[in-house]
Write a protein that holds these residues in place. Structure first.
Motif, PDB file in Angstrom:
ATOM      1  N   LEU A 151      47.721  52.438  52.506  1.00  0.00           N
ATOM      2  CA  LEU A 151      46.328  52.151  52.891  1.00  0.00           C
ATOM      3  C   LEU A 151      45.297  52.673  51.880  1.00  0.00           C
ATOM      4  N   PRO A 152      45.413  53.905  51.323  1.00  0.00           N
ATOM      5  CA  PRO A 152      44.429  54.364  50.331  1.00  0.00           C
ATOM      6  C   PRO A 152      44.359  53.432  49.108  1.00  0.00           C
ATOM      7  N   GLU A 153      45.534  52.898  48.683  1.00  0.00           N
ATOM      8  CA  GLU A 153      45.565  51.979  47.537  1.00  0.00           C
ATOM      9  C   GLU A 153      44.913  50.647  47.908  1.00  0.00           C
ATOM     10  N   ALA A 154      45.172  50.171  49.139  1.00  0.00           N
ATOM     11  CA  ALA A 154      44.574  48.908  49.613  1.00  0.00           C
ATOM     12  C   ALA A 154      43.052  49.027  49.695  1.00  0.00           C
ATOM     13  N   ILE A 155      42.568  50.195  50.164  1.00  0.00           N
ATOM     14  CA  ILE A 155      41.105  50.425  50.259  1.00  0.00           C
ATOM     15  C   ILE A 155      40.498  50.429  48.856  1.00  0.00           C
ATOM     16  N   ALA A 156      41.170  51.059  47.900  1.00  0.00           N
ATOM     17  CA  ALA A 156      40.696  51.096  46.511  1.00  0.00           C
ATOM     18  C   ALA A 156      40.671  49.695  45.906  1.00  0.00           C
ATOM     19  N   LEU A 157      41.688  48.878  46.228  1.00  0.00           N
ATOM     20  CA  LEU A 157      41.785  47.506  45.711  1.00  0.00           C
ATOM     21  C   LEU A 157      40.586  46.675  46.162  1.00  0.00           C
ATOM     22  N   TYR A 158      40.206  46.791  47.460  1.00  0.00           N
ATOM     23  CA  TYR A 158      39.104  45.967  47.966  1.00  0.00           C
ATOM     24  C   TYR A 158      37.734  46.522  47.586  1.00  0.00           C
ATOM     25  N   ALA A 159      37.642  47.802  47.269  1.00  0.00           N
ATOM     26  CA  ALA A 159      36.399  48.347  46.697  1.00  0.00           C
ATOM     27  C   ALA A 159      36.196  47.754  45.300  1.00  0.00           C
ATOM     28  N   TRP A 160      37.297  47.675  44.520  1.00  0.00           N
ATOM     29  CA  TRP A 160      37.246  47.039  43.187  1.00  0.00           C
ATOM     30  C   TRP A 160      36.914  45.551  43.342  1.00  0.00           C
ATOM     31  N   HIS A 161      37.501  44.895  44.341  1.00  0.00           N
ATOM     32  CA  HIS A 161      37.299  43.457  44.593  1.00  0.00           C
ATOM     33  C   HIS A 161      35.816  43.148  44.828  1.00  0.00           C
ATOM     34  N   CYS A 162      35.127  44.022  45.562  1.00  0.00           N
ATOM     35  CA  CYS A 162      33.677  43.848  45.833  1.00  0.00           C
ATOM     36  C   CYS A 162      32.897  43.861  44.519  1.00  0.00           C
ATOM     37  N   ALA A 163      33.117  44.884  43.703  1.00  0.00           N
ATOM     38  CA  ALA A 163      32.388  45.036  42.440  1.00  0.00           C
ATOM     39  C   ALA A 163      32.753  43.915  41.461  1.00  0.00           C
ATOM     40  N   HIS A 164      34.010  43.475  41.452  1.00  0.00           N
ATOM     41  CA  HIS A 164      34.529  42.441  40.552  1.00  0.00           C
ATOM     42  C   HIS A 164      33.783  41.119  40.757  1.00  0.00           C
ATOM     43  N   HIS A 165      33.649  40.700  42.030  1.00  0.00           N
ATOM     44  CA  HIS A 165      32.994  39.407  42.292  1.00  0.00           C
ATOM     45  C   HIS A 165      31.469  39.501  42.253  1.00  0.00           C
ATOM     46  N   LEU A 166      30.904  40.685  42.522  1.00  0.00           N
ATOM     47  CA  LEU A 166      29.454  40.864  42.344  1.00  0.00           C
ATOM     48  C   LEU A 166      29.085  40.682  40.872  1.00  0.00           C
ATOM     49  N   ALA A 167      29.943  41.175  39.981  1.00  0.00           N
ATOM     50  CA  ALA A 167      29.721  41.037  38.537  1.00  0.00           C
ATOM     51  C   ALA A 167      29.760  39.569  38.118  1.00  0.00           C
ATOM     52  N   HIS A 168      30.606  38.749  38.763  1.00  0.00           N
ATOM     53  CA  HIS A 168      30.676  37.313  38.473  1.00  0.00           C
ATOM     54  C   HIS A 168      29.347  36.633  38.803  1.00  0.00           C
ATOM     55  N   ILE A 169      28.783  36.981  39.979  1.00  0.00           N
ATOM     56  CA  ILE A 169      27.514  36.354  40.403  1.00  0.00           C
ATOM     57  C   ILE A 169      26.371  36.806  39.480  1.00  0.00           C
ATOM     58  N   GLU A 170      26.416  38.066  39.039  1.00  0.00           N
ATOM     59  CA  GLU A 170      25.400  38.572  38.112  1.00  0.00           C
ATOM     60  C   GLU A 170      25.475  37.858  36.756  1.00  0.00           C
ATOM     61  N   LEU A 171      26.669  37.435  36.345  1.00  0.00           N
ATOM     62  CA  LEU A 171      26.826  36.671  35.096  1.00  0.00           C
ATOM     63  C   LEU A 171      26.077  35.341  35.186  1.00  0.00           C
ATOM     64  N   VAL A 172      26.149  34.700  36.375  1.00  0.00           N
ATOM     65  CA  VAL A 172      25.415  33.434  36.598  1.00  0.00           C
ATOM     66  C   VAL A 172      23.914  33.693  36.514  1.00  0.00           C
ATOM     67  N   ALA A 173      23.452  34.798  37.156  1.00  0.00           N
ATOM     68  CA  ALA A 173      22.018  35.132  37.143  1.00  0.00           C
ATOM     69  C   ALA A 173      21.536  35.379  35.714  1.00  0.00           C
TER      70      ALA A 173
END
Length: 587
Positions: A151-173
């Protein structure tokens, strides 16, 4: 290739197989909690067209990325719930690329996914915060990776997932922002060409001649009232000029051409122009208006009065002046206006009583009681009742109390029934009210008189004496009982009761003394009586022990009796005395 990878993973790839401390896990939970807020902030920068722009060549559009976040995090929430409630569950993978191509993900509105993420993350974060250390040691089996993900690794994975896709949307902006900058540079190119033109033409286009900014800004800004006053003066001057032009011959072409440009009111004169230049369009009569503005502002009533006077003058009405003079009088009250209106109506209808009515209105206003009395009198007069006047006269008397009203009503009922005793009853009611004790005494006397007891009067006379205390009542009862039994000592006992009552300490001392005296008497019994209980030796021993006990009891009684006169010792003194005695014994 490196450039495409940088666009694909702007914050870098996630590293599997690491271990995470509880502190790091809490930090990752906070990052997951922040996603909906950060997403709204980034999406606010994008237009509708920008949402369908891919963040990299061959990549998803911003719209697809937002919908993918909702799909992925729903699966993640379910996986973690299963992990917390089942022993190492096998999760179900899904084809995220195909999910992103469905109609709802490729063309659907992003609002629904943003709302879904807000609600989902609220529940998800609440669940993650509730996990204990034991729960965090659990994991799920991933079939694609063929490994157990804790579970700690899964929580870390989805915290990274949030930042990863936010960066994609910022690239469009950023891409949109860059395009806007390029367009603005292209549009500024002809402006720069205009800027290179000579300064003379530039000044002609930008600023009107004769309007120096410094001189205008130095003056204090006019109030709204001053601006309106100035505008009115200008309009009045224009009208006056137009009227004068109608009656005059046309001016020569030279005179007409003199004023070059019409000047706005309130603008400073252009440097170098002669003082007489603005005569043609200078709005004559302005100085007079300026002088008038110094006067105190007229009230609304004065303005209306002035307007009426002007209208009357136009119509040729001589009464206008009189009307204006009348307006100087103090304003009438509403009551006066109504009275005047009534008088006018009465005069029209030819009623002579109108004046009398007006005169009556000058009298002080009647109270409600007077108005009602007057109305009753009027009704009585209509019906022809002669008693109405007497009733009115009676109303002037002070109002009766409730007791008087009830007494009057009783008297009336008694008179109707023909009872002669009613008057006596009414007369008796005037006497002061008896107390409860007097009422009871009277009742007892009545009962005694009925039974024919002569002692009733004496009992009544005795009731006038001051009431006995409880002690006196008890003493009297004891004396009565003693007299019945024929005991001569009762008087002595009664006499003794007159003495002041003994305190508890005195009573106890007396009792001890009595017990000691009894014990002494027992020691002084004759030997013949004691000897009967056994042989002579035992009798002597018993007598000796009784004598010793009696002596000791007498001494103790005397000591106690003497001690009782002393003031009572406090608890502290008693304890101190006991300690001293103990210390003396030990020594």
């Amino acid at each position: 290739m490196k450039k495409i990878n940088k666009l694909r993973y702007p914050i870098g790839q996630f590293e599997y197989g690491k271990s995470y401390s509880p502190k790091m896990t809490r930090k990752h939970i906070k990052l997951i909690a922040r996603l909906p807020k950060d997403l709204k902030k980034v999406v606010g920068k994008l237009s509708k067209e920008a949402l369908d722009m891919p963040y990299r060549p061959g990549g998803w559009s911003a719209r697809q990325v937002i919908h993918h976040l909702a799909d992925s995090h729903m699966n993640a929430y379910v996986r973690m719930k299963l992990t917390a409630t089942e022993p190492t569950p096998v999760i179900k993978p899904y084809e995220e690329a195909l999910w992103a191509e469905t109609a709802d993900a490729s063309k659907g509105s992003i609002k629904s996914s943003i709302r879904l993420l807000t609600a989902l993350h609220s529940r998800w974060v609440e669940f993650l915060k509730s996990l204990s250390d034991e729960d965090l040691e659990r994991g799920y089996f991933h079939p694609e990776r063929q490994a157990v993900v804790l579970l700690p690794e899964a929580i870390a994975l989805y915290a990274w997932h949030c930042a990863h896709h936010l960066a994609h949307i910022e690239l469009v902006a950023k891409k949109i922002k860059g395009e806007k900058k390029r367009e603005s540079k292209k549009s500024k190119a002809p402006e720069s060409a205009i800027a290179e033109q000579p300064s003379e033409t530039k000044t002609v286009k930008k600023r009107k001649p004769g309007r120096p900014k410094k001189e205008v800004s130095d003056k204090p800004a006019m109030t709204r009232a001053e601006i309106l006053e100035k505008a009115r003066a200008a309009r009045a001057a224009d009208k006056a000029e137009a009227k004068s032009k109608r009656g005059r011959p046309k001016k020569a072409a030279e005179d007409v051409a003199a004023p070059v440009a019409k000047r706005r009111p309130g603008r400073p004169k252009k440097a170098g122009t002669p003082a007489a230049a603005p005569v043609s369009k200078g709005r004559p009569g302005r100085p007079k208006k300026a002088a008038a503005s110094d006067k105190p502002k007229m009230t609304r009533a004065e303005v209306l009065a002035k307007a009426r006077a002007a209208r009357a003058a136009k119509a040729g009405q001589p009464a206008a002046k009189a009307k204006k003079a009348a307006s100087d009088k103090p304003k009438m009250t509403r009551a006066e206006v109504l009275a005047k209106a009534r008088a006018a109506r009465a005069a029209k209808a030819g009623k002579p009583a109108a004046k009398a009515k007006k005169a009556a209105s000058d009298k002080p206003k009647m109270t409600r009681a007077e108005v009602l009395a007057k109305a009753r009198a009027a009704r009585a007069a209509k019906t022809g009742k002669p008693a109405a006047k007497a009733k009115k006269a009676a109303s002037d008397k002070p109002k009766m109390t409730r007791a008087e009203v009830l007494a009057k009503a009783r008297a009336a009922r008694a008179a109707k029934a023909g009872k002669p005793a009613a008057k006596a009853k009414k007369a008796a009611s005037d006497k002061p009210k008896m107390t409860r004790a007097e009422v009871l005494a009277k009742a007892r006397a009545a009962r005694a008189a009925k039974a024919g007891k002569p002692a009733a009067k004496a009992k009544k006379a005795a009731s006038d004496k001051p009431k006995m205390t409880r002690a006196e009542v008890l003493a009297k009862a004891r004396a009565a009982r003693a007299a019945k039994a024929g005991k001569p000592a009762a008087k002595a006992k009664k006499a003794a009761s007159d003495k002041p009552k003994m305190t508890r300490a005195e009573m106890l001392a007396k009792a001890r003394a009595a017990r000691a005296g009894n014990a002494g008497n027992a020691g002084k019994r004759p030997p013949s009586k004691i000897a009967t209980s056994g042989n002579a030796g035992n009798a002597k021993k018993l007598q000796a022990s009784q004598t010793t006990t009696a002596t000791r009891a007498t001494k103790t009684a005397k000591a106690k009796s003497g001690a009782s006169d002393k003031p009572k010792m406090t608890r502290a003194e008693i304890l101190a005395k006991a300690r001293a005695a103990k210390a003396k014994k030990n020594s």
